[in-house]
Structures are given as structure tokens and as C-alpha cells.
Design an enzyme around this catalytic site. Structure first.
Site, PDB file in Angstrom:
ATOM      1  N   GLY A 219       0.833  -1.210   0.000  1.00 31.97           N
ATOM      2  CA  GLY A 219       0.000   0.000   0.000  1.00 31.97           C
ATOM      3  C   GLY A 219       0.861   1.251   0.000  1.00 31.97           C
ATOM      4  O   GLY A 219       1.949   1.253   0.577  1.00 31.97           O
TER       5      GLY A 219
ATOM      6  N   GLU B 251     -10.209  -1.590  11.665  1.00 31.99           N
ATOM      7  CA  GLU B 251     -10.877  -2.430  10.659  1.00 31.99           C
ATOM      8  C   GLU B 251     -10.761  -3.927  10.967  1.00 31.99           C
ATOM      9  O   GLU B 251     -11.588  -4.715  10.544  1.00 31.99           O
ATOM     10  CB  GLU B 251     -10.322  -2.140   9.263  1.00 31.99           C
TER      11      GLU B 251
ATOM     12  N   MET C 107      -7.908   2.232   9.601  1.00 34.74           N
ATOM     13  CA  MET C 107      -7.100   1.136   9.047  1.00 34.74           C
ATOM     14  C   MET C 107      -6.234   0.457  10.104  1.00 34.74           C
ATOM     15  O   MET C 107      -6.014   0.995  11.192  1.00 34.74           O
ATOM     16  CB  MET C 107      -6.242   1.648   7.899  1.00 34.74           C
TER      17      MET C 107
ATOM     18  N   ARG D  19      -4.441   7.414   4.499  1.00 33.18           N
ATOM     19  CA  ARG D  19      -3.154   7.006   3.931  1.00 33.18           C
ATOM     20  C   ARG D  19      -2.663   8.020   2.897  1.00 33.18           C
ATOM     21  O   ARG D  19      -1.479   8.076   2.589  1.00 33.18           O
ATOM     22  CB  ARG D  19      -3.348   5.650   3.266  1.00 33.18           C
TER      23      ARG D  19
ATOM     24  N   HIS E 223      -8.790   5.191   2.566  1.00 35.43           N
ATOM     25  CA  HIS E 223      -7.533   5.742   2.029  1.00 35.43           C
ATOM     26  C   HIS E 223      -7.336   7.220   2.325  1.00 35.43           C
ATOM     27  O   HIS E 223      -6.248   7.749   2.071  1.00 35.43           O
ATOM     28  CB  HIS E 223      -7.453   5.450   0.535  1.00 35.43           C
TER      29      HIS E 223
ATOM     30  N   ARG F  34      -4.514  -3.532   9.297  1.00 37.50           N
ATOM     31  CA  ARG F  34      -4.890  -4.855   8.785  1.00 37.50           C
ATOM     32  C   ARG F  34      -4.895  -5.929   9.872  1.00 37.50           C
ATOM     33  O   ARG F  34      -5.692  -6.854   9.849  1.00 37.50           O
ATOM     34  CB  ARG F  34      -3.908  -5.271   7.685  1.00 37.50           C
TER      35      ARG F  34
ATOM     36  N   THR G  22       4.893   0.827   6.662  1.00 29.13           N
ATOM     37  CA  THR G  22       3.447   0.590   6.758  1.00 29.13           C
ATOM     38  C   THR G  22       2.833   1.683   7.613  1.00 29.13           C
ATOM     39  O   THR G  22       3.414   2.066   8.640  1.00 29.13           O
ATOM     40  CB  THR G  22       3.096  -0.778   7.381  1.00 29.13           C
ATOM     41  N   ILE G  23       1.670   2.165   7.204  1.00 29.34           N
ATOM     42  CA  ILE G  23       0.966   3.112   8.080  1.00 29.34           C
ATOM     43  C   ILE G  23       0.493   2.390   9.336  1.00 29.34           C
ATOM     44  O   ILE G  23       0.205   3.021  10.343  1.00 29.34           O
ATOM     45  CB  ILE G  23      -0.260   3.787   7.395  1.00 29.34           C
ATOM     46  N   ASP G  24       0.401   1.053   9.284  1.00 26.27           N
ATOM     47  CA  ASP G  24      -0.176   0.292  10.397  1.00 26.27           C
ATOM     48  C   ASP G  24       0.744   0.232  11.622  1.00 26.27           C
ATOM     49  O   ASP G  24       0.291  -0.107  12.715  1.00 26.27           O
ATOM     50  CB  ASP G  24      -0.490  -1.149   9.958  1.00 26.27           C
TER      51      ASP G  24
HETATM   52  O1  F6P Z   1      -1.214  -2.219   5.225  1.00 31.68           O
HETATM   53  C1  F6P Z   1      -1.647  -0.921   4.983  1.00 31.68           C
HETATM   54  C2  F6P Z   1      -3.115  -0.882   4.677  1.00 31.68           C
HETATM   55  O2  F6P Z   1      -3.477   0.462   4.507  1.00 31.68           O
HETATM   56  C3  F6P Z   1      -4.002  -1.562   5.726  1.00 31.68           C
HETATM   57  O3  F6P Z   1      -4.220  -0.731   6.831  1.00 31.68           O
HETATM   58  C4  F6P Z   1      -5.242  -1.834   4.906  1.00 31.68           C
HETATM   59  O4  F6P Z   1      -5.984  -2.923   5.424  1.00 31.68           O
HETATM   60  C5  F6P Z   1      -4.692  -2.169   3.563  1.00 31.68           C
HETATM   61  O5  F6P Z   1      -3.430  -1.564   3.472  1.00 31.68           O
HETATM   62  C6  F6P Z   1      -5.586  -1.707   2.436  1.00 31.68           C
HETATM   63  O6  F6P Z   1      -5.031  -2.106   1.245  1.00 31.68           O
HETATM   64  P1  F6P Z   1      -5.580  -1.643  -0.172  1.00 31.68           P
HETATM   65  O7  F6P Z   1      -5.164  -0.216  -0.380  1.00 31.68           O
HETATM   66  O8  F6P Z   1      -4.909  -2.569  -1.125  1.00 31.68           O
HETATM   67  O9  F6P Z   1      -7.065  -1.768  -0.137  1.00 31.68           O
END
Ligand code: F6P
Length: 343
Positions: A11, A221, A169, A276, A273, A171, A125-127
Site C-alpha cells: 500500500g 478495521e 485502518m 493514507r 484511504h 490490517r 506501513t501506516i499500520d
Molecule cells: O497495510 C496498509 C493498509 O493500509 C491496511 O491498513 C489496509 O488494510 C490495507 O493496506 C488496504 O489495502 P488496499 O489499499 O490494497 O485496499
């Protein structure tokens, strides 16, 4: 003259461009050329990209997203994937590839390193759930964006005497929900690490609504809410087996359950998004720039099979495996701090 490649996988994440600039500027100073692959490992497999230039670096640290594009291409799932990476590196004369990505992208880098191709990783990762680094770049910006959303919906919740559930967000973990929830004054913060029961959430909200008549809930999420389970076997997965988390619709399900059980009007917002995207915060611009320069230094010194990492306030080098160990979860003491404000 030495040559290296660079790619961004997974991502997009605020600060990716600052890492690219950090790597390139450090390399250019040492007369090293940098080939930017488009769309993560896809560009390596398909020999798609361009030599990066000094001009393209101007002010890059201020911009969100990645100028190289990104994808979730899994080299190890493509029959002759590793051989094609080798061919590309040989054809372009690349001594190493700097891979900027999360556990999937860095997992591919580690496998290729084991096959004899030189790799240096930059954890992303933003996570904020990667092991081996205290904080990942992009996390601070995501938290600021999430906090701004919580600040905003509060006024609608107050005006309409509602509960507003904001799905954030993460994951696998609840880092963004906890940080943004504390900063943005959420009265319930639900994260996967410490599952809550729907009855407990409704108790907090009902008690609160006897004193005041609005509430904001931050839900990660990936959170499991006991008492509102549902079958998730139909949810799509990407090339690395990751679930499409938005299809879980936990925010919507939670808002409906709150309304059904308490009678309080409830709505949900999925920030997705929006948290992000946008330009990186000052903290992320600086952290990402330092990681980029650190990764280039690792390449220049021939420290392959490593990744750069933030330890305290220092940038250090660790084996690539460090990012791939046990997932970094929200620690109990941080969650207990968040719980202090849940009322
Ligand atoms: O891993 C970063 C992330 O933004 C997660 O928080 C989220 O579940 C996932 O990517 C979303 O991915 P995509 O942009 O492919 O839907």
C-alpha cells in the site's frame, strides 16, 4: 560507476517519496546511479522503470504517495519470478535493490537475498505493526489524518445527538485506532488485540448518553467485536493472502448493533484511504529521509541482507528477518491508558 535499483511495494504510505529522495541523494553524492522500478516487484519482473535523476528529487519529501507506483506483486508466486529478477539485475548492472515495503515486500527481498541477490530493506506501513522498528514512517501522518476525522465528526455527533463510529485502518493491529482515538477523544476504542463485547460497548455508550448525548467510537478495521460475529469466508484475498479488510465492514456492523441494542441513533464513517493519502507530516518526512539515507549507506558499505530501523531516536541496521518476526501489537499498558478515557 555503481548502479542500484529501488522499488516501493504494498500500500502507498506517506513518506515513500522522502525515502526515495534520501536513497537517491546519498547515492548521487557517491556517483551511484539509481534505477527506479515501477509498481514494486512488477517493474523488476517486467524490466519496467527508469533511471532517476537529480531534478526529480526536488522537494520530493513533501509529497504523499510514491512517484514509482506500487503493487502487491508476489515474485515467489510467479513460476520463474526469482530468475527474472536476476535477469533484470544483470541486464541493468545492478549491484543491489533497495526494497521499501511491508512484511510482504520485505519477505520477497529476504527470499531473493537467500538466492544470492543483494537486497536492502526499508520497513514501511501506516499500520506501525512491523517488528524490528520502533515506529514506521507514514504512521504519524495516518494518525493525524484519523485524528482530524474524529475531531470533525464530533460536531455532527453533537448536533444530531448521535453515536458516530469511525472505522480506521490496521490490517492486523489497532495502532492507528489507539493513537488517533486518544488524540481525537473517541469514547470507545475497539482494536483486535483486546476484543470488546458489544454489551460492554453499549454499556459505556448508554451510561455516557445519560450524561451527554453524543459519542464518537474509533474501531480498527480488524477489530473483533464479541457478540456480532459474522462469516467472513467470502472476503477476497490478494497475492500474499491478505484479506480485503474493507469487506469486513466492521464500522457499519458495529453502528447497526449499537443502534439496535441502545436505540441511540448511530452512523458510521469508513476513513479508508483518506488516512493514507495526503502529504506526510514533518515527523514522517524526517524519519523517512533518515531511513532512505541509512539504506543508501548500507548499500555503499556492502551491508546486504539488512534493513534500516528506528531504535529509540537512532537509525540502525538489522538483518532483513527482523521485520518478519512476530507482529508488533499494541502493548497492554498503552491500551490501558486508552481505556482510562473510555467513558
Ligand atoms: O497495510 C496498509 C493498509 O493500509 C491496511 O491498513 C489496509 O488494510 C490495507 O493496506 C488496504 O489495502 P488496499 O489499499 O490494497 O485496499
Amino acid at each position: 560507476m555503481k548502479r542500484i535499483g529501488i522499488l516501493t511495494g504494498g500500500g502507498d504510505c506517506p513518506g515513500l517519496n522522502a525515502v526515495i529522495r534520501g536513497v537517491c541523494e546519498r547515492c548521487f553524492c557517491a556517483d551511484v546511479e539509481v534505477f527506479g522500478f515501477y509498481d514494486g516487484w512488477r517493474g523488476v519482473i517486467e524490466q519496467d522503470g527508469q533511471w532517476l535523476t537529480e531534478n526529480e528529487m526536488e522537494g520530493l519529501q513533501t509529497m504523499g504517495g510514491t512517484i514509482l507506483g506500487s503493487s502487491r506483486t508476489n515474485v515467489m508466486r510467479i513460476d520463474d519470478g526469482p530468475e527474472r529478477v536476476k535477469q533484470t539485475m544483470d541486464k541493468l548492472g545492478l549491484e543491489a535493490i533497495v526494497a521499501i515495503g511491508g512484511d510482504d515486500t520485505l519477505g520477497v527481498a529476504r527470499s531473493l537475498q537467500k538466492m544470492g541477490m543483494n537486497m536492502v530493506g526499508v520497513p514501511k506501513t501506516i499500520d506501525n505493526d512491523l517488528s524490528g522498528t520502533d515506529y514506521t514512517f507514514g504512521f504519524d501522518t495516518a494518525c493525524n489524518n484519523a485524528m482530524a476525522a474524529l475531531d470533525n465528526v464530533k460536531f455532527t455527533a453533537m448536533s444530531h445527538r448521535r453515536v458516530i463510529v469511525v472505522e480506521l485502518m490496521g490490517r492486523h493491529t489497532g495502532w492507528i485506532a489507539v493513537h488517533a482515538g486518544i488524540a481525537g477523544n473517541a469514547q470507545v476504542i475497539a482494536i483486535p488485540e483486546y476484543p470488546m463485547h458489544i454489551d460492554e460497548i453499549c454499556r459505556i455508550l448508554s451510561e455516557r448518553h445519560r450524561r451527554t448525548n453524543w459519542s464518537v467510537v474509533a474501531v480498527a478495521e480488524a477489530a473483533e467485536i464479541e457478540g456480532i460475529e459474522q462469516d467472513e469466508s467470502d472476503i477476497e484475498r490478494d497475492a500474499f493472502g491478505n484479506k480485503a479488510m474493507d469487506q469486513r465492514a466492521i464500522g457499519e456492523r458495529l453502528a447497526r448493533a449499537i443502534n439496535a441494542r441502545t436505540g441511540i441513533p448511530a452512523r458510521h464513517v469508513v476513513l479508508a484511504h483518506l488516512q493514507r493519502g495526503g502529504n506526510p507530516s514533518a515527523y514522517d518526512r524526517v524519519l523517512a529521509s533518515r531511513l532512505g539515507v541509512g539504506a543508501a549507506n548500507a548499500v555503499l558499505k556492502g551491508n546486504f541482507g539488512t534493513m534500516v530501523s528506528l531504535r529509540g531516536t537512532d537509525i540502525v541496521l538489522l538483518p532483513l528477518e527482523a521485520a518478519l518476526q512476530e507482529r508488533k501489537c499494541v502493548p497492554r499498558d498503552l491500551y490501558e491508558t486508552a481505556q482510562m478515557f473510555m467513558r
